[in-house]
Design a protein around this motif. Structure first.
Motif, PDB file in Angstrom:
ATOM      1  N   ILE A 156       0.838  -1.183   0.000  1.00  0.00           N
ATOM      2  CA  ILE A 156       0.000   0.000   0.000  1.00  0.00           C
ATOM      3  C   ILE A 156       0.878   1.241   0.000  1.00  0.00           C
ATOM      4  N   ILE A 157       0.376   2.289  -0.616  1.00  0.00           N
ATOM      5  CA  ILE A 157       1.080   3.566  -0.696  1.00  0.00           C
ATOM      6  C   ILE A 157       0.279   4.588   0.109  1.00  0.00           C
ATOM      7  N   VAL A 158       0.893   5.127   1.142  1.00  0.00           N
ATOM      8  CA  VAL A 158       0.230   6.054   2.048  1.00  0.00           C
ATOM      9  C   VAL A 158       0.898   7.416   1.922  1.00  0.00           C
ATOM     10  N   PRO A 159       0.150   8.500   1.735  1.00  0.00           N
ATOM     11  CA  PRO A 159       0.771   9.831   1.691  1.00  0.00           C
ATOM     12  C   PRO A 159       1.541  10.121   2.968  1.00  0.00           C
ATOM     13  N   ASN A 160       2.671  10.803   2.827  1.00  0.00           N
ATOM     14  CA  ASN A 160       3.525  11.072   3.984  1.00  0.00           C
ATOM     15  C   ASN A 160       2.818  11.867   5.066  1.00  0.00           C
ATOM     16  N   SER A 161       1.964  12.802   4.656  1.00  0.00           N
ATOM     17  CA  SER A 161       1.251  13.605   5.655  1.00  0.00           C
ATOM     18  C   SER A 161       0.314  12.739   6.486  1.00  0.00           C
ATOM     19  N   GLN A 162      -0.303  11.739   5.854  1.00  0.00           N
ATOM     20  CA  GLN A 162      -1.195  10.838   6.586  1.00  0.00           C
ATOM     21  C   GLN A 162      -0.407   9.961   7.557  1.00  0.00           C
ATOM     22  N   VAL A 163       0.772   9.517   7.136  1.00  0.00           N
ATOM     23  CA  VAL A 163       1.612   8.715   8.037  1.00  0.00           C
ATOM     24  C   VAL A 163       2.049   9.542   9.231  1.00  0.00           C
ATOM     25  N   LEU A 164       2.392  10.795   8.996  1.00  0.00           N
ATOM     26  CA  LEU A 164       2.891  11.658  10.062  1.00  0.00           C
ATOM     27  C   LEU A 164       1.791  12.011  11.055  1.00  0.00           C
ATOM     28  N   GLU A 165       0.556  12.159  10.570  1.00  0.00           N
ATOM     29  CA  GLU A 165      -0.534  12.599  11.435  1.00  0.00           C
ATOM     30  C   GLU A 165      -1.311  11.448  12.063  1.00  0.00           C
ATOM     31  N   SER A 166      -1.213  10.247  11.523  1.00  0.00           N
ATOM     32  CA  SER A 166      -2.003   9.129  12.028  1.00  0.00           C
ATOM     33  C   SER A 166      -1.349   8.519  13.265  1.00  0.00           C
ATOM     34  N   LYS A 167      -2.158   7.793  14.019  1.00  0.00           N
ATOM     35  CA  LYS A 167      -1.670   7.078  15.185  1.00  0.00           C
ATOM     36  C   LYS A 167      -1.322   5.655  14.755  1.00  0.00           C
ATOM     37  N   LEU A 168      -0.045   5.387  14.660  1.00  0.00           N
ATOM     38  CA  LEU A 168       0.407   4.053  14.284  1.00  0.00           C
ATOM     39  C   LEU A 168       1.348   3.509  15.356  1.00  0.00           C
ATOM     40  N   ILE A 169       1.487   2.206  15.377  1.00  0.00           N
ATOM     41  CA  ILE A 169       2.363   1.526  16.336  1.00  0.00           C
ATOM     42  C   ILE A 169       3.613   1.069  15.607  1.00  0.00           C
ATOM     43  N   ASN A 170       4.756   1.522  16.089  1.00  0.00           N
ATOM     44  CA  ASN A 170       6.038   1.091  15.539  1.00  0.00           C
ATOM     45  C   ASN A 170       6.622   0.051  16.495  1.00  0.00           C
ATOM     46  N   TRP A 171       6.520  -1.228  16.090  1.00  0.00           N
ATOM     47  CA  TRP A 171       6.961  -2.304  16.963  1.00  0.00           C
ATOM     48  C   TRP A 171       8.478  -2.384  17.070  1.00  0.00           C
ATOM     49  N   THR A 172       9.206  -1.751  16.169  1.00  0.00           N
ATOM     50  CA  THR A 172      10.666  -1.863  16.152  1.00  0.00           C
ATOM     51  C   THR A 172      11.353  -0.513  16.290  1.00  0.00           C
ATOM     52  N   LEU A 173      10.707   0.445  16.941  1.00  0.00           N
ATOM     53  CA  LEU A 173      11.299   1.770  17.090  1.00  0.00           C
ATOM     54  C   LEU A 173      12.575   1.706  17.918  1.00  0.00           C
ATOM     55  N   ASN A 174      12.519   1.007  19.061  1.00  0.00           N
ATOM     56  CA  ASN A 174      13.692   0.870  19.923  1.00  0.00           C
ATOM     57  C   ASN A 174      14.300  -0.529  19.856  1.00  0.00           C
ATOM     58  N   ASP A 175      13.458  -1.545  19.807  1.00  0.00           N
ATOM     59  CA  ASP A 175      13.933  -2.922  19.672  1.00  0.00           C
ATOM     60  C   ASP A 175      12.828  -3.732  19.006  1.00  0.00           C
TER      61      ASP A 175
END
Length: 291
Positions: A156-175
């Motif tokens: 899927i292709i998501v606009p950068n502004s939507q990625v920046l403003e949406s609430k997403l979970i980054n499972w690998t941000l720190n580990d």
């Protein structure tokens, strides 16, 4: 043909004359320089920075900076070749900026959002994220959009502004490690310590379960129909296997272990009362009742 190319294309002021030949040369130079700039930026990052420990995101930022710097130099070179001073554009810069701002608001917003994502790094290429209930991997953070490969194989292709403003979970941000659990209910009267030992053994024996932090088995509750146990453990989301598949494998192993030790997995129980009274007899009983 040469006579036509030597004709005047347009003039700037009273002295500066631009011929069609100069326009053709300038256009060809810009097109060629565009592709050469992309190639040079790619080669510089790939060859010179391949042996360094710079992350993929930092390499992408450096590649963009090199590319856009070359593009600016190309534009300045073309203007110098044509003899057009930068002051010529001063009187129309305001109007062009306003028109471009209104017409390309979304493009500019996504472009700036892409640079923010690359500089602040809330997500990086290769990160495992969860967005709108789907788990996926960041493939690329481009100038306008971010490409995500979901766990079902769809890209899927998501606009950068939507990625920046949406609430997403980054499972690998720190580990890359996440905690998950498996719940099971056993029949009342079961040996509690035996159940805990078997759950701990099964979870610990799985090759994807982390040793540090280690798994924990908790006697969670006295349920309506069972004794409820929870087994908590940590796994890596970059192990190549989805967490639900790991939980499925552990549940299968728990079922086998419980069968070997005669531990009964509880199921809901209900008492059903059946009335076998004959409807005809019931009507006679009502007639014989005294008022």
């Amino acid at each position: 043909m040469l006579d036509f190319l030597n004709n005047t294309a347009f003039t700037l002021g009273d002295k500066q004359v631009i011929t069609w030949l100069q326009v053709v040369y300038s256009f060809t130079f810009v097109v060629v320089s565009w592709f050469v700039s992309r190639l040079m930026a790619f080669l510089i990052v790939r060859k010179l920075l391949s042996k360094t420990r710079i992350s993929q995101d930092s390499k992408a930022i450096i590649q963009r900076i090199i590319f856009f710097s070359m593009v600016v130099l190309v534009i300045l070179s073309v203007l110098t070749y044509l003899g057009i001073p930068l002051a010529t554009f001063a009187f129309i810069s305001g109007a062009v900026a306003i028109g471009f701002g209104f017409g390309a608001k979304t493009i500019i917003e996504n472009f700036l959002s892409g640079w923010i994502l690359m500089s602040e790094k809330p997500i990086r290429m290769g990160d495992v994220i969860e967005m709108d209930g789907y788990l996926g991997v960041i493939i690329e953070i481009g100038n306008r959009s971010t490409q995500i490969r979901r766990n079902d194989g769809a890209q899927i292709i998501v606009p950068n502004s939507q990625v920046l403003e949406s609430k997403l979970i980054n499972w690998t941000l720190n580990d890359p490690y996440i905690r998950t659990s498996v719940r099971v209910g056993v029949a009342y009267g079961s040996d509690v310590e035996l159940v805990k030992d078997q759950l701990m053994r099964v979870v610990t024996d799985h090759h994807l379960v982390q040793d540090d932090p280690g798994p924990v088995v908790v006697f969670e509750d006295f349920g309506d129909n069972s004794l409820v146990f929870d087994a908590f453990f940590w796994i890596s989301v970059k192990s190549g296997k989805e967490p639900r598949l790991v939980r499925s494998e552990i549940r299968c192993a728990i079922e086998q272990a419980f069968n070997n030790h005669n531990i009964v997995v509880a199921y809901p129980q209900r008492d059903v009362h059946v009335n076998f009274t004959d409807p005809s007899q019931l009507s006679k009983m009502k007639k014989n009742e005294k008022p």
